[in-house]
Design a protein around this motif. Structure first.
Motif, PDB file in Angstrom:
ATOM      1  N   PHE A  32      17.101  18.395 -10.914  1.00 32.30           N
ATOM      2  CA  PHE A  32      17.637  19.102 -12.075  1.00 32.30           C
ATOM      3  C   PHE A  32      19.152  19.199 -12.047  1.00 32.30           C
ATOM      4  O   PHE A  32      19.801  19.162 -13.089  1.00 32.30           O
ATOM      5  N   GLU A  33      19.684  19.324 -10.857  1.00 32.73           N
ATOM      6  CA  GLU A  33      21.145  19.476 -10.797  1.00 32.73           C
ATOM      7  C   GLU A  33      21.845  18.250 -11.363  1.00 32.73           C
ATOM      8  O   GLU A  33      22.706  18.366 -12.244  1.00 32.73           O
ATOM      9  N   LEU A  34      21.463  17.067 -10.906  1.00 32.31           N
ATOM     10  CA  LEU A  34      22.121  15.858 -11.411  1.00 32.31           C
ATOM     11  C   LEU A  34      21.793  15.622 -12.882  1.00 32.31           C
ATOM     12  O   LEU A  34      22.630  15.163 -13.644  1.00 32.31           O
TER      13      LEU A  34
ATOM     14  N   GLY B  59      13.020  14.765 -31.221  1.00 35.50           N
ATOM     15  CA  GLY B  59      14.233  14.007 -30.911  1.00 35.50           C
ATOM     16  C   GLY B  59      14.948  14.602 -29.721  1.00 35.50           C
ATOM     17  O   GLY B  59      14.405  15.432 -28.988  1.00 35.50           O
ATOM     18  N   ARG B  60      16.162  14.177 -29.552  1.00 40.84           N
ATOM     19  CA  ARG B  60      16.961  14.573 -28.411  1.00 40.84           C
ATOM     20  C   ARG B  60      17.235  16.071 -28.388  1.00 40.84           C
ATOM     21  O   ARG B  60      17.305  16.697 -27.331  1.00 40.84           O
ATOM     22  N   ALA B  61      17.396  16.624 -29.569  1.00 38.71           N
ATOM     23  CA  ALA B  61      17.700  18.054 -29.649  1.00 38.71           C
ATOM     24  C   ALA B  61      16.522  18.875 -29.113  1.00 38.71           C
ATOM     25  O   ALA B  61      16.709  19.882 -28.430  1.00 38.71           O
ATOM     26  N   HIS B  62      15.316  18.418 -29.419  1.00 38.56           N
ATOM     27  CA  HIS B  62      14.143  19.105 -28.884  1.00 38.56           C
ATOM     28  C   HIS B  62      14.106  19.011 -27.361  1.00 38.56           C
ATOM     29  O   HIS B  62      13.720  19.955 -26.679  1.00 38.56           O
ATOM     30  N   HIS B  63      14.501  17.861 -26.852  1.00 39.79           N
ATOM     31  CA  HIS B  63      14.523  17.656 -25.408  1.00 39.79           C
ATOM     32  C   HIS B  63      15.422  18.692 -24.728  1.00 39.79           C
ATOM     33  O   HIS B  63      15.023  19.344 -23.764  1.00 39.79           O
ATOM     34  N   HIS B  67      14.238  21.513 -22.151  1.00 37.95           N
ATOM     35  CA  HIS B  67      14.779  21.474 -20.797  1.00 37.95           C
ATOM     36  C   HIS B  67      15.347  22.824 -20.367  1.00 37.95           C
ATOM     37  O   HIS B  67      15.016  23.329 -19.301  1.00 37.95           O
ATOM     38  N   PHE B  68      16.175  23.401 -21.214  1.00 36.03           N
ATOM     39  CA  PHE B  68      16.862  24.614 -20.772  1.00 36.03           C
ATOM     40  C   PHE B  68      15.972  25.846 -20.829  1.00 36.03           C
ATOM     41  O   PHE B  68      16.162  26.776 -20.046  1.00 36.03           O
ATOM     42  N   ILE B  69      14.984  25.847 -21.708  1.00 36.00           N
ATOM     43  CA  ILE B  69      14.017  26.951 -21.645  1.00 36.00           C
ATOM     44  C   ILE B  69      13.193  26.818 -20.376  1.00 36.00           C
ATOM     45  O   ILE B  69      12.905  27.805 -19.702  1.00 36.00           O
ATOM     46  N   ASN B  70      12.847  25.595 -20.036  1.00 37.44           N
ATOM     47  CA  ASN B  70      12.088  25.368 -18.811  1.00 37.44           C
ATOM     48  C   ASN B  70      12.859  25.839 -17.582  1.00 37.44           C
ATOM     49  O   ASN B  70      12.307  26.456 -16.673  1.00 37.44           O
ATOM     50  N   GLN B 125       5.534  23.155 -21.015  1.00 35.15           N
ATOM     51  CA  GLN B 125       5.882  22.809 -19.638  1.00 35.15           C
ATOM     52  C   GLN B 125       5.470  21.387 -19.305  1.00 35.15           C
ATOM     53  O   GLN B 125       6.205  20.660 -18.624  1.00 35.15           O
ATOM     54  N   ALA B 126       4.306  20.998 -19.807  1.00 34.14           N
ATOM     55  CA  ALA B 126       3.840  19.634 -19.543  1.00 34.14           C
ATOM     56  C   ALA B 126       4.816  18.616 -20.109  1.00 34.14           C
ATOM     57  O   ALA B 126       5.192  17.647 -19.437  1.00 34.14           O
ATOM     58  N   LEU B 127       5.250  18.847 -21.337  1.00 29.86           N
ATOM     59  CA  LEU B 127       6.187  17.905 -21.949  1.00 29.86           C
ATOM     60  C   LEU B 127       7.526  17.917 -21.222  1.00 29.86           C
ATOM     61  O   LEU B 127       8.094  16.861 -20.912  1.00 29.86           O
ATOM     62  N   ALA B 128       8.014  19.120 -20.940  1.00 22.02           N
ATOM     63  CA  ALA B 128       9.295  19.229 -20.238  1.00 22.02           C
ATOM     64  C   ALA B 128       9.238  18.517 -18.894  1.00 22.02           C
ATOM     65  O   ALA B 128      10.188  17.846 -18.483  1.00 22.02           O
TER      66      ALA B 128
END
Lengths: 177, 177
Positions: A32-34, B59-63, B67-70, B125-128
């Motif tokens: 995650f860091e990188l 899209g990328r914005a969802h990613h 990510h950051f909620i995860n 979580q699975a998707l993340a």
DNA sequence: GAAATATGTCAACAACATTGACTTAAATGG
DNA sequence: CCATTTAAGTCAATGTTGTTGACATATTTC
């Protein structure tokens, strides 16, 4: 303001013995860091040029076109499309802006007169250099802080991140081997 | 196809004595090689997740939101906006998609009930994890090829690329010092 | 001369960002 | 208690950058 300060990156506890040498923080799960460093680094890396581009009414797409024409003066439209991996319709829009603004010149190819060879005008070169200067300065600063001797390591890592079809063309150090 | 193969990156001749040790290819002008490696590396780094996201209509914005909620479960909307540096209107659109799709859950804050604390559902979580797995695998591969011992160097360089306000929060190695 | 190639163009659309204005609900402070 | 501030959501308009699909033009090639 930046009021809410979560600690970004690396609040994950290290697993196993991970103290001094040998394996420096090898993550069991995804690194995650990188992952996050790449996100933040790239954002700031392109964010600074963005502000200069905005003063000309240009965006990131114009930057990329300026950059690669500058690096490969006289390249064809097809070659540029191949590098950027976008459609010709996408390219056409920004290319038109740059030609109308006097940043890019098109000349018919000598051998194949269907081709439009792309060149930067002095004006285009000035802008391209301004943009490259910003990114170059940022890289030089970061490299200095990290230790310039590590440059080949960094270049290698980035090259290895690239999909292999493209990676073949991006030799880390052509003198080595 | 990739027919027209210009040699990308580093067709610049080395200036001065630059053979074996000491200063490995120090560019006088901007470091075009690293500039371009960052561009290509980042493009492929996000390109692979893009294809998985597209299968969900994301899209990328969802990613980035996933990510950051995860990474910071239970963070507030304001905190997420602060990390992403986008407007709440931009966030609202993708957040709505993720909530409707059952990837993200919002709960009112315990102390401050105006706040909407953000959590990933098991599905989210699975998707993340799928997305982070792709990027993590790519990084692990590149790191392996480069030499995992160099990880701190790479992390340091990327951290130094970040604007300093943010860089303070991204410690390369919190155990050191 | 027919077919392939290099480029350009028109139109419609999607993702992601912006600004600006406004609403609702809850917390806070005199 | 009431006024203000804060957290979040929403509506509308707009801009940049990408996409597909269809078609036009000039030139080269077979």
């Amino acid at each position: 303001m930046r009021k809410s300060t979560l600690s970004l990156v690396d609040d994950r506890p290290m697993r196993g013995a991970n103290h001094s040498a040998s394996a420096p923080v090898p993550p069991d799960g995804p690194d995650f860091e990188l992952i996050e460093l790449l996100f933040f680094a790239y954002r700031d890396f392109v964010g600074e040029p963005d502000r200069l581009l905005a003063r000309h009414g240009f965006g990131r797409a114009h930057h990329r076109v300026l950059h690669f024409i500058n690096r490969h003066q006289g390249l064809t439209v097809a070659e540029l499309l191949d590098i950027l991996e976008i459609t010709k319709q996408s390219l056409a829009r920004v290319l038109k802006d740059l030609v109308r603004g006097g940043f890019v010149e098109q000349r018919a190819g000598a051998e194949d007169r269907r081709q439009r060879l792309l060149f930067l005008t002095p004006r285009g070169q000035a802008l391209a250099q301004g943009l490259a200067g910003m990114q170059g300065a940022r890289i030089a600063r970061a490299l200095g802080a990290t230790g310039a001797a590590h440059r080949p390591v960094i270049a290698r890592f980035l090259a290895e991140l690239i999909d292999s079809e493209r990676g073949a063309e991006v030799a880390t150090d052509p003198a080595a081997s």
